[in-house]
Design an enzyme around this catalytic site. Sequence first.
Site, PDB file in Angstrom:
ATOM      1  N   HIS A 150     -10.556 -16.075 -17.316  1.00 31.52           N
ATOM      2  CA  HIS A 150      -9.385 -16.586 -17.132  1.00 31.52           C
ATOM      3  C   HIS A 150      -8.244 -15.630 -17.865  1.00 31.52           C
ATOM      4  CE1 HIS A 150      -5.878 -19.020 -18.367  1.00 31.52           C
ATOM      5  NE2 HIS A 150      -5.909 -18.530 -19.760  1.00 31.52           N
TER       6      HIS A 150
ATOM      7  N   TYR B 225      -6.514 -26.611 -20.426  1.00 24.57           N
ATOM      8  CA  TYR B 225      -6.113 -26.543 -19.100  1.00 24.57           C
ATOM      9  C   TYR B 225      -5.174 -27.784 -18.830  1.00 24.57           C
ATOM     10  CZ  TYR B 225      -8.732 -22.565 -17.238  1.00 24.57           C
ATOM     11  OH  TYR B 225      -9.104 -21.393 -17.045  1.00 24.57           O
TER      12      TYR B 225
ATOM     13  N   ASN C 147     -14.890 -18.503 -11.427  1.00 20.12           N
ATOM     14  CA  ASN C 147     -14.233 -17.101 -11.055  1.00 20.12           C
ATOM     15  C   ASN C 147     -14.167 -16.260 -12.253  1.00 20.12           C
ATOM     16  OD1 ASN C 147     -12.550 -18.777 -12.408  1.00 20.12           O
ATOM     17  ND2 ASN C 147     -10.773 -18.585 -10.943  1.00 20.12           N
TER      18      ASN C 147
ATOM     19  N   LYS D 123     -15.688 -16.715 -18.554  1.00 17.45           N
ATOM     20  CA  LYS D 123     -16.001 -17.867 -18.070  1.00 17.45           C
ATOM     21  C   LYS D 123     -17.612 -18.131 -18.002  1.00 17.45           C
ATOM     22  CE  LYS D 123     -11.734 -19.334 -15.820  1.00 17.45           C
ATOM     23  NZ  LYS D 123     -11.227 -19.899 -14.469  1.00 17.45           N
TER      24      LYS D 123
ATOM     25  N   GLU E 221      -1.494 -19.898 -25.468  1.00 12.38           N
ATOM     26  CA  GLU E 221      -3.140 -20.104 -25.475  1.00 12.38           C
ATOM     27  C   GLU E 221      -3.666 -19.523 -26.544  1.00 12.38           C
ATOM     28  OE1 GLU E 221      -2.947 -20.211 -20.576  1.00 12.38           O
ATOM     29  OE2 GLU E 221      -3.732 -18.420 -21.688  1.00 12.38           O
TER      30      GLU E 221
HETATM   31  P1  ATP Z   1      -7.046 -18.872 -14.806  1.00 10.40           P
HETATM   32  O1  ATP Z   1      -5.803 -19.969 -15.141  1.00 10.40           O
HETATM   33  O2  ATP Z   1      -8.477 -19.487 -15.009  1.00 10.40           O
HETATM   34  O3  ATP Z   1      -6.768 -17.750 -15.441  1.00 10.40           O
HETATM   35  P2  ATP Z   1      -5.664 -18.432 -12.451  1.00 10.40           P
HETATM   36  O4  ATP Z   1      -4.476 -18.329 -13.371  1.00 10.40           O
HETATM   37  O5  ATP Z   1      -5.779 -17.450 -11.683  1.00 10.40           O
HETATM   38  O6  ATP Z   1      -6.838 -18.707 -13.028  1.00 10.40           O
HETATM   39  P3  ATP Z   1      -4.700 -21.169 -11.815  1.00 10.40           P
HETATM   40  O7  ATP Z   1      -3.855 -21.618 -10.675  1.00 10.40           O
HETATM   41  O8  ATP Z   1      -4.268 -21.293 -13.167  1.00 10.40           O
HETATM   42  O9  ATP Z   1      -5.396 -20.001 -11.555  1.00 10.40           O
HETATM   43  O10 ATP Z   1      -5.971 -22.416 -11.894  1.00 10.40           O
HETATM   44  C1  ATP Z   1      -6.803 -22.480 -12.743  1.00 10.40           C
HETATM   45  C2  ATP Z   1      -8.340 -22.625 -12.611  1.00 10.40           C
HETATM   46  O11 ATP Z   1      -8.463 -23.632 -11.658  1.00 10.40           O
HETATM   47  C3  ATP Z   1      -8.769 -21.386 -11.456  1.00 10.40           C
HETATM   48  O12 ATP Z   1      -9.325 -20.420 -12.226  1.00 10.40           O
HETATM   49  C4  ATP Z   1      -9.692 -22.037 -10.789  1.00 10.40           C
HETATM   50  O13 ATP Z   1     -10.931 -22.018 -11.331  1.00 10.40           O
HETATM   51  C5  ATP Z   1      -9.289 -23.414 -10.553  1.00 10.40           C
HETATM   52  N1  ATP Z   1      -8.536 -23.548  -9.382  1.00 10.40           N
HETATM   53  C6  ATP Z   1      -7.225 -23.151  -9.032  1.00 10.40           C
HETATM   54  N2  ATP Z   1      -6.888 -23.475  -7.717  1.00 10.40           N
HETATM   55  C7  ATP Z   1      -8.021 -24.238  -7.233  1.00 10.40           C
HETATM   56  C8  ATP Z   1      -8.192 -24.821  -6.048  1.00 10.40           C
HETATM   57  N3  ATP Z   1      -7.483 -24.826  -5.032  1.00 10.40           N
HETATM   58  N4  ATP Z   1      -9.573 -25.187  -5.577  1.00 10.40           N
HETATM   59  C9  ATP Z   1     -10.461 -25.395  -6.785  1.00 10.40           C
HETATM   60  N5  ATP Z   1     -10.136 -24.757  -7.971  1.00 10.40           N
HETATM   61  C10 ATP Z   1      -9.105 -24.282  -8.353  1.00 10.40           C
HETATM   62 MG    MG Z   2      -3.956 -19.730 -14.864  1.00  6.68          MG
END
Ligand code: ATP
Ligand code: MG
Length: 142
Positions: free
Chosen positions: A117, A51, A114, A11, A128
């Site tokens: 992804h 997303y 974070n 990211k 994806e």
């Molecule tokens: P990614 O899809 O980016 O790999 P992930 O699978 O660990 O991350 P997801 O639940 O798919 O987490 O959420 C996608 C992204 O949305 C997260 O990486 C994070 O940056 C953001 N996100 C998720 N939950 C929250 C939250 N509660 N508050 C703020 N941002 C969030």
């Molecule tokens: Mg995810």
Amino acid sequence: MAIERTLSIIKPDAVAKNVIGKIYSRFESNGLKIVAAKLAWLSPQEAGAFYAVHKERPFFNDLVSFMISGPVMIQVLEGEGAIAKNRELMGATDPKKAEPGTIRADFAESIDANAVHGSDGEDTAKVEIAFFFPAMSVYAGR
Ligand code: ATP
Ligand code: MG
């Protein structure tokens, strides 16, 4: 376990920190091979479409804004159980909760920024990968 492919994105926060190489070396030293890769600066439409599963979530707009804040490095990782392996190397979504030694624990600042992804299952991995790479761009061996 089967050989799988998964989509990984480094990211904007981690690209800006200049740690693409450090993150790639985590993949490589844990048996994941990079079989497609490109650097891209996503448009709002591209990030929103990628997303789309989260579009009803309260954090959707912040997530899209963050993902378009700078270039990202997008890759397909291949290896034994690659989908779960990559998730394990990434660590928990919130870096404060991520296991020590994971990519998010070591390189990420917050749940928004974070670092990486990773696809979360076989179906999402297929969708994806196809979203970013036509089949001819993924190395399939000779
Ligand atoms: P990614 O899809 O980016 O790999 P992930 O699978 O660990 O991350 P997801 O639940 O798919 O987490 O959420 C996608 C992204 O949305 C997260 O990486 C994070 O940056 C953001 N996100 C998720 N939950 C929250 C939250 N509660 N508050 C703020 N941002 C969030
Ligand atoms: Mg995810």
